[in-house]
Design an enzyme around this catalytic site. Structure first.
Site, PDB file in Angstrom:
ATOM      1  N   THR A 174       1.360  -1.116   0.601  1.00 21.41           N
ATOM      2  CA  THR A 174      -0.299  -0.004   0.406  1.00 21.41           C
ATOM      3  C   THR A 174       0.933   1.098   0.367  1.00 21.41           C
ATOM      4  O   THR A 174       2.269   0.817  -0.317  1.00 21.41           O
ATOM      5  CB  THR A 174      -1.088  -0.299   1.393  1.00 21.41           C
ATOM      6  OG1 THR A 174      -2.061   1.135   0.780  1.00 21.41           O
ATOM      7  CG2 THR A 174      -0.458  -0.097   2.273  1.00 21.41           C
ATOM      8  N   ASN A 175      -0.090   2.581   0.490  1.00 23.70           N
ATOM      9  CA  ASN A 175       1.315   3.786   0.276  1.00 23.70           C
ATOM     10  C   ASN A 175       0.555   4.326   1.229  1.00 23.70           C
ATOM     11  O   ASN A 175      -0.437   4.246   2.420  1.00 23.70           O
ATOM     12  CB  ASN A 175       1.357   4.643  -1.157  1.00 23.70           C
ATOM     13  CG  ASN A 175      -0.484   4.443  -1.670  1.00 23.70           C
ATOM     14  OD1 ASN A 175      -0.912   5.631  -0.761  1.00 23.70           O
ATOM     15  ND2 ASN A 175      -0.287   4.283  -2.687  1.00 23.70           N
ATOM     16  N   ASP A 176       1.340   5.897   1.438  1.00 23.06           N
ATOM     17  CA  ASP A 176       1.171   6.551   2.494  1.00 23.06           C
ATOM     18  C   ASP A 176      -0.192   7.096   2.570  1.00 23.06           C
ATOM     19  O   ASP A 176      -0.067   8.206   3.649  1.00 23.06           O
ATOM     20  CB  ASP A 176       2.507   7.602   2.428  1.00 23.06           C
ATOM     21  CG  ASP A 176       3.157   6.865   3.673  1.00 23.06           C
ATOM     22  OD1 ASP A 176       3.116   6.038   4.610  1.00 23.06           O
ATOM     23  OD2 ASP A 176       4.557   7.216   2.941  1.00 23.06           O
TER      24      ASP A 176
END
Ligand code: C5P
Length: 223
Positions: free
Chosen positions: A29-31
């Site tokens: 995933t990402n931030d």
């Protein structure tokens, strides 16, 4: 009507970061926090719109007074967005969609065997690009998180993805980008315009963006 310029309009917003499964307990995933997308959703609602948010993974409080559809992956987000796009007056792609997903989603937890493990990734569809290609009167708004050559990259994306507006975000600047409550953005228009907004809250940035969208939509848009 003056302060509800989006009354009678349907606004579709994506928010958050997609979750790309590797196996039943692991993912990429990402931030993205979802704050900017949720702020856009709330701003659109405040301006009178009927709002649907397609939300991937988020950590921000859920927006009130909007329809919220939860998804995980880019492919799920794509399905939910495409099924609603034809009915939207405005589509805002604020989600951080993973560029790649694991080629295989293992049904069982991957075992710790060799000293190295290679994860093969495959490109996700560019949803914004698809929306641009099948545009049918919608006002299409993209986001771009950049760390360099912000204007050139933003204008390139605006054109390539057939957006009407593109919100560029210098994520390397203090007070901008993932997880923060403030943002520093410039809104580029397909008419060559640019509207720089100095450090403002994401709520304020979202309101400015949705007011601009209402202006672009004009009174003759789909009702
Ligand atoms: O090319 P880049 O990922 O920087 O473009 C960002 C914009 O494109 C955002 O509006 C994002 O939601 C959208 N996007 C998308 N599908 C992807 C990648 C990005 O819709 N696979």
């Amino acid at each position: 009507l003056a302060d509800r310029p989006l009354a009678g309009k349907k606004v579709l917003v994506t928010a958050g970061g997609t979750v790309e499964r590797i196996d039943p307990v692991r993912y990429l995933t990402n931030d993205s926090s979802g704050k900017m997308g949720f702020a856009v959703a709330e701003a659109a609602r405040e301006l009178g719109a009927e709002v649907t948010v397609i939300a991937a993974r988020t950590s921000a409080p859920k927006p009130a007074g909007v329809e919220l559809v939860k998804v995980e992956s880019a492919l799920e987000l794509r399905e939910e967005v495409l099924s609603r796009y034809a009915f939207a007056d405005v589509a805002v792609m604020a989600a951080a969609v993973a560029d790649y997903r694991p080629l295989r989603q293992e049904e069982q937890k991957i075992k710790k065997t060799g000293d190295t493990l290679t994860l093969e990734l495959v490109k996700n569809p560019d949803i914004l690009q698809e929306l641009g290609e099948r545009k049918n009167g919608q006002l299409l708004i993209g986001f771009a998180a950049e760390t360099e050559n912000v204007e050139a990259n933003a204008r390139g994306k605006l054109k390539r993805k057939h957006c009407d507006l593109l919100v560029a975000n210098d994520v390397s600047a203090e007070g901008a980008g993932f997880g923060t409550d403030t943002n520093i953005i410039t809104i580029y228009g397909s008419d060559g315009s640019s509207l720089p907004l100095p450090l403002v809250s994401k709520r304020e940035a979202a309101l400015r963006l949705m007011r601009l969208a209402a202006e672009k939509l004009g009174p003759a848009a789909k009702g």
